[in-house]
Design a protein around this motif. Structure first.
Motif, PDB file in Angstrom:
ATOM      1  N   UNK A 148      11.581  95.589  10.570  1.00 47.16           N
ATOM      2  CA  UNK A 148      12.016  94.191  10.708  1.00 47.16           C
ATOM      3  C   UNK A 148      10.830  93.246  10.588  1.00 47.16           C
ATOM      4  N   UNK A 149       9.725  93.583  11.232  1.00 41.60           N
ATOM      5  CA  UNK A 149       8.527  92.755  11.117  1.00 41.60           C
ATOM      6  C   UNK A 149       8.003  92.745   9.681  1.00 41.60           C
ATOM      7  N   UNK A 150       8.182  93.870   8.974  1.00 41.97           N
ATOM      8  CA  UNK A 150       7.670  93.950   7.606  1.00 41.97           C
ATOM      9  C   UNK A 150       8.544  93.171   6.628  1.00 41.97           C
ATOM     10  N   UNK A 151       9.857  93.308   6.737  1.00 37.91           N
ATOM     11  CA  UNK A 151      10.759  92.683   5.774  1.00 37.91           C
ATOM     12  C   UNK A 151      11.026  91.213   6.089  1.00 37.91           C
ATOM     13  N   UNK A 152      10.922  90.800   7.333  1.00 31.46           N
ATOM     14  CA  UNK A 152      11.118  89.398   7.722  1.00 31.46           C
ATOM     15  C   UNK A 152       9.754  88.827   8.127  1.00 31.46           C
ATOM     16  N   UNK A 153       9.150  88.072   7.232  1.00 29.15           N
ATOM     17  CA  UNK A 153       7.799  87.571   7.480  1.00 29.15           C
ATOM     18  C   UNK A 153       7.760  86.561   8.625  1.00 29.15           C
ATOM     19  N   UNK A 154       8.815  85.776   8.793  1.00 32.06           N
ATOM     20  CA  UNK A 154       8.837  84.749   9.828  1.00 32.06           C
ATOM     21  C   UNK A 154       9.500  85.228  11.126  1.00 32.06           C
ATOM     22  N   UNK A 155       9.678  86.540  11.266  1.00 26.20           N
ATOM     23  CA  UNK A 155      10.387  87.048  12.448  1.00 26.20           C
ATOM     24  C   UNK A 155       9.604  86.765  13.731  1.00 26.20           C
ATOM     25  N   UNK A 156       8.271  86.820  13.655  1.00 28.85           N
ATOM     26  CA  UNK A 156       7.451  86.582  14.844  1.00 28.85           C
ATOM     27  C   UNK A 156       7.606  85.154  15.347  1.00 28.85           C
ATOM     28  N   UNK A 157       7.825  84.204  14.426  1.00 28.98           N
ATOM     29  CA  UNK A 157       7.921  82.803  14.812  1.00 28.98           C
ATOM     30  C   UNK A 157       9.352  82.374  15.105  1.00 28.98           C
ATOM     31  N   UNK A 164      19.847  85.982  11.444  1.00 32.50           N
ATOM     32  CA  UNK A 164      21.164  85.370  11.283  1.00 32.50           C
ATOM     33  C   UNK A 164      21.386  84.904   9.842  1.00 32.50           C
ATOM     34  N   UNK A 165      20.334  84.394   9.241  1.00 31.83           N
ATOM     35  CA  UNK A 165      20.470  83.913   7.865  1.00 31.83           C
ATOM     36  C   UNK A 165      20.658  85.056   6.882  1.00 31.83           C
ATOM     37  N   UNK A 166      20.032  86.188   7.148  1.00 33.90           N
ATOM     38  CA  UNK A 166      20.162  87.346   6.261  1.00 33.90           C
ATOM     39  C   UNK A 166      20.272  88.590   7.128  1.00 33.90           C
ATOM     40  N   UNK A 167      21.509  89.017   7.333  1.00 35.18           N
ATOM     41  CA  UNK A 167      21.774  90.079   8.311  1.00 35.18           C
ATOM     42  C   UNK A 167      21.216  91.408   7.832  1.00 35.18           C
ATOM     43  N   UNK A 168      20.446  92.118   8.692  1.00 34.52           N
ATOM     44  CA  UNK A 168      19.939  93.438   8.299  1.00 34.52           C
ATOM     45  C   UNK A 168      21.022  94.508   8.435  1.00 34.52           C
ATOM     46  N   UNK A 169      20.871  95.579   7.663  1.00 32.76           N
ATOM     47  CA  UNK A 169      21.818  96.689   7.693  1.00 32.76           C
ATOM     48  C   UNK A 169      21.035  97.987   7.820  1.00 32.76           C
ATOM     49  N   UNK A 170      21.437  98.814   8.803  1.00 38.28           N
ATOM     50  CA  UNK A 170      20.852 100.135   9.027  1.00 38.28           C
ATOM     51  C   UNK A 170      21.922 101.170   8.708  1.00 38.28           C
ATOM     52  N   UNK A 187      19.354  98.200  21.727  1.00 44.83           N
ATOM     53  CA  UNK A 187      17.937  97.996  22.002  1.00 44.83           C
ATOM     54  C   UNK A 187      17.328  96.919  21.109  1.00 44.83           C
ATOM     55  N   UNK A 188      17.831  96.775  19.889  1.00 41.22           N
ATOM     56  CA  UNK A 188      17.294  95.772  18.974  1.00 41.22           C
ATOM     57  C   UNK A 188      17.954  94.412  19.127  1.00 41.22           C
ATOM     58  N   UNK A 189      19.035  94.339  19.908  1.00 45.55           N
ATOM     59  CA  UNK A 189      19.744  93.076  20.058  1.00 45.55           C
ATOM     60  C   UNK A 189      20.545  92.697  18.838  1.00 45.55           C
ATOM     61  N   UNK A 190      21.017  93.671  18.070  1.00 41.17           N
ATOM     62  CA  UNK A 190      21.783  93.424  16.846  1.00 41.17           C
ATOM     63  C   UNK A 190      23.259  93.699  17.097  1.00 41.17           C
ATOM     64  N   UNK A 191      24.148  93.021  16.392  1.00 40.59           N
ATOM     65  CA  UNK A 191      25.571  93.340  16.506  1.00 40.59           C
ATOM     66  C   UNK A 191      25.877  94.678  15.841  1.00 40.59           C
ATOM     67  N   UNK A 192      26.994  95.272  16.226  1.00 43.50           N
ATOM     68  CA  UNK A 192      27.379  96.567  15.654  1.00 43.50           C
ATOM     69  C   UNK A 192      27.694  96.477  14.174  1.00 43.50           C
ATOM     70  N   UNK A 193      27.944  95.279  13.679  1.00 38.72           N
ATOM     71  CA  UNK A 193      28.194  95.113  12.247  1.00 38.72           C
ATOM     72  C   UNK A 193      26.955  95.392  11.413  1.00 38.72           C
ATOM     73  N   UNK A 194      25.777  95.403  12.049  1.00 34.79           N
ATOM     74  CA  UNK A 194      24.547  95.737  11.332  1.00 34.79           C
ATOM     75  C   UNK A 194      24.403  97.244  11.110  1.00 34.79           C
TER      76      UNK A 194
END
Length: 782
Positions: A148-157, A164-170, A187-194
């Motif tokens: 997540x930190x690698x693919x979302x550059x602005x995640x730290x900020x 929310x703008x671009x939902x991740x999928x595992x 643990x990641x705070x993501x909805x089950x739809x991810x």
């Protein structure tokens, strides 16, 4: 000047107040102590305990009850010295943590770098980093944060706004361990739809491998809908059947969509061997993998290891994969000590031994009828999954697998449920008979209930050897005929019960045995509650009577939870079972219990009516006595005087209750004959014809062989003929007839008397003095 009297009074008052205050203070201190001891439980009370007492308490808590003591001590015996090294590592880690910061930093860096280098070389994972964690899911969780930190550059900020703008999928396989996807989302705070579950192959290939073509379509759909494919979790050894996904094709697909590939599974242990299958070898090209060395090598309390490749150490630090705290780096110390103790050869030998155990079991299972195996790669798979299936008798299992993919009929579905129940029983029996094997029961989506042997997860702890595998195969050979015969006789038992009056067949697909039967109680218009109580009473007594019979069958009330009430559950049987005799015995025993119950109930009703009738007759007799004696005789004083002048003679009138006839009778005959009559003789209690003539030592409900039956009948008939001839022989025998024991005894006595008489005459005719001792002995014998 102070008055002496007042001074003395003040002194006494001060002493009295001091005494009162001291007593009050002591009482308050004692209350505080009692209150404190009351709040603090157990051994913490008092001033502390010595080391021996504390260790004794720990030992008692470890062993617990006597039933668990054997299994716990058995596990502890197989820890070995390598396990002691791992346990020593935890103590050393606590001791090393008190060193000064600079010395601690150098020591932890050396331990961490050595352990990481050894593991990467050992499992063919070059240029990798390592993260040591207690929970085996924690490594995957930190990898997800890294991606997540690698693919979302602005995640730290911006945090969740970029998600929310671009939902991740595992993506995870449907054959993955239960609850893995939900745990990651929580643990990641993501909805089950991810979380996207990828189905396994349904038409071609293994039933436990991820469907690569379907995964490709799912990724394309997510990309078109504005989602970001983030990570794929693949298996090198599924938790259930030990199958490996097509890791090479999955890696190509992940590179195409810039996804992270994480691999986990028990088959990763084979990377340490000299020969590795190509399907597992492809795992060395993945982005990360999780190794559980504790179970593979039998090391207690060692951490799991997640190996990964990433170039940015700052992102690894942000994801929690690395730490600046030297104390956290000491997690690798137990593993560092254990790996040095085992060495390269010891590690490879343990993993190789587990693979050899699997191959030994698989070779033996191929020669057994009615056993189906589910193994992906027979040459190197360390997991063996098998099940009992009656249609597998040296047949082609591939053709049956094709037929099993068709739509199932309800009857076939019931049959599969029965097979699942039987395999559940088989797995439990094998685990009980051969505990060192470590077999367990697993539920597979397409195969149903199966028995699994995974030595990499159990053999190092249990100390499994080749003789344990041979013992497991021998136990399996003994259980297969029982399973086959029980499955064949279930239908016959059902038909016999359905055609027998008074018995009700209960269909319970979850019962591993011959079947379930209930004796029906004839209600005679009773209410439901009373009928239910009578039904429970009769079937409970029926179960007790059946267990008293000498048979190899097991009769029980069924499972504790989920079973039918007021039923008799019959367990596994052998092929020599006489089903008709069994059903007949159950029905006859039930009828006998019901008749006895009805007889007792009728007797109770008869006695109650007899008491009521006796009360009425006694009341009537009192009225007649009053009329006969007159009113004057009932007055206390006048009656006594009148009876003295004119005595009144009245015949005694009494009643007796005849239990046999169920009626009141007069006692006049007793006073005449001065003896109590016996009444009519009660009819004999009918005995059920349950005791079928059997051979000596033969158990109930067994079909005998023809030869033994013929021998038994011949010997019994001849013996009965001899007894009849002996009873029918006339007392006076002719000279040519055979003498019985009594006649022969009389003849012997006459012969002895004649011999004594001859000896006496010889003594008197002899000139020498007679032998008095001999004469007295002969006289006493006479």
């Amino acid at each position: 000047m102070v008055d002496p009297t007042l001074a003395e009074m003040g002194k006494n008052l001060n002493e009295a107040m001091k005494m009162l205050e001291d007593n009050q203070r002591k009482a308050e201190e004692e209350n505080e102590k009692k209150y404190a001891r009351k709040d603090i439980p157990g051994p913490l009370q008092g001033s502390g305990q010595d080391m021996v007492s504390i260790l004794q308490l720990v030992q008692n808590l470890m062993h617990g009850e006597e039933e668990e003591e054997t299994s716990q001590s058995y596990r502890l015996q197989n820890v070995g010295e390598q396990g002691h090294m791992a346990l020593l590592g935890h103590s050393l880690a606590a001791y090393i943590s008190v060193l000064d910061r600079e010395r601690l930093r150098k020591l932890t860096t050396r331990i961490l770098s050595d352990t990481t280098l050894w593991l990467c070389r050992l499992f063919r994972y070059e240029n990798g980093s390592a993260y040591y964690h207690e929970d085996d899911r924690e490594g995957l969780l930190k990898i997800c944060r890294l991606v997540i930190h690698t693919r979302y550059e602005d995640y730290t900020l911006e945090g969740f706004n970029v998600l929310y703008n671009k939902q991740p999928v595992i993506y995870i396989s449907s054959a993955a361990r239960t609850g893995l996807g939900q745990a990651l989302c929580n643990q990641l705070g993501l909805p089950l739809s991810c979380m996207c579950r990828v189905p396994c192959n349904t038409m071609f290939g293994s039933q436990h491998q991820m469907d690569v073509a379907l995964l490709d379509r799912l990724i394309k759909d997510d990309v078109e809908s504005g989602k970001l494919p983030l990570l794929l979790v693949a298996n090198a050894g599924t938790p259930g059947a030990g199958h490996t996904d097509k890791l090479g094709r999955l890696k190509e697909l992940c590179e195409q969509y810039k996804m992270w590939l994480h691999v986990e599974g028990v088959n990763l242990a084979t990377l340490a061997l000299g020969y590795v299958s190509s399907s597992v070898l492809a795992a060395t090209k993945c982005d990360s993998m999780t190794l559980t060395l504790g179970s593979w090598l039998g090391l207690p309390a060692v951490p799991a290891v997640t190996l990964y490749r990433h170039e940015d150490p700052s992102l690894s630090l942000a994801a929690g994969l690395t730490s600046s705290q030297p104390v956290e780096k000491l997690r690798a110390l137990p593993l560092w000590l254990s790996l040095q103790y085992l060495g390269h050869d010891g590690i490879v030998e343990r993993i190789k031994h587990a693979s050899q155990l699997s191959q030994r079991l698989l070779e033996n299972l191929k020669n057994l009828d009615f056993i189906k195996t589910s193994v992906e790669d027979e040459l190197s798979s360390p997991v063996v999954v098998f099940k009992f299936a009656q249609e597998y008798s040296n047949r082609d299992q591939t053709s049956h697998a094709t037929q099993a993919s068709t739509i199932q009929h309800p009857i076939i579905s019931n049959e599969r449920h029965i097979y699942d129940t039987f395999n559940q029983w088989l797995g439990e029996q094998l685990a009980l008979l051969v505990p060192a094997s470590g077999v367990d029961v697993v539920e597979l989506e397409d195969e149903g209930t199966c028995v699994r042997f995974s030595p990499l997860m159990t053999s190092a702890v249990l100390g499994t050897e080749m003789q344990d595998i041979d013992q497991l195969v021998d136990c399996l050979k003994m259980k297969i005929p029982v399973l086959t015969s029980t499955l064949q006789l279930r239908e016959e038992f059902e038909q016999e019960v359905r055609r027998t009056v008074g018995l009700l067949y209960i269909e319970d697909l979850g019962w591993p045995g011959l079947g379930v039967v209930r004796y029906n109680y004839h209600s005679d218009g009773k209410n439901d509650d009373k009928q239910e109580k009578e039904l429970e009473k009769i079937n409970t007594e029926l179960l007790k009577k059946l267990n008293e019979l000498e048979s190899d069958l097991t009769f029980s009330l069924g499972p504790e939870f989920g079973g039918q009430k007021n039923c008799v559950y019959i367990g596994m049987v052998t092929e020599d079972l006489d089903v008709s005799e069994l059903v007949e015995t159950i029905a006859a025993t039930g009828r006998e219990i019901e008749e006895n119950s009805r007889l007792l109930e009728n007797m109770t009703e008869v006695v109650r009516k007899g008491i009521q009738e006796a009360q009425l007759q006694l009341q009537k007799a009192n009225e007649e006595r009053l009329l006969e004696e007159g009113l004057l005789r009932q007055i206390p004083v006048v009656g006594s005087v009148l009876n003295w002048f004119s005595p009144f003679q009245a015949s005694p009138k009494g009643r007796t209750f005849n239990l046999t006839a169920g009626s009141l009778e007069s006692t006049e005959s007793m006073y005449v004959s001065k003896a109590q009559g016996t009444g009519s003789t009660p009819p004999p209690t009918p005995l059920s014809s349950l005791a079928k003539q059997r051979l000596p030592g033969q158990k109930a409900f067994k079909r005998s062989l023809r030869s033994s039956d013929g021998f038994s009948e011949t010997s019994s008939i001849s013996h009965c003929d001899d007894l009849d001839k002996l009873d029918q022989r006339p007392p006076n025998l002719s000279p040519g007839q055979q003498q019985g024991p009594l006649e022969m005894e009389g003849a012997e006595e006459q012969k002895e008397m004649a011999q004594v008489k001859t000896d006496t005459e010889d003594i008197h005719s002899d000139k020498s003095p007679p032998d008095c001792t001999k004469v007295e002995d002969q006289a006493s014998q006479r």
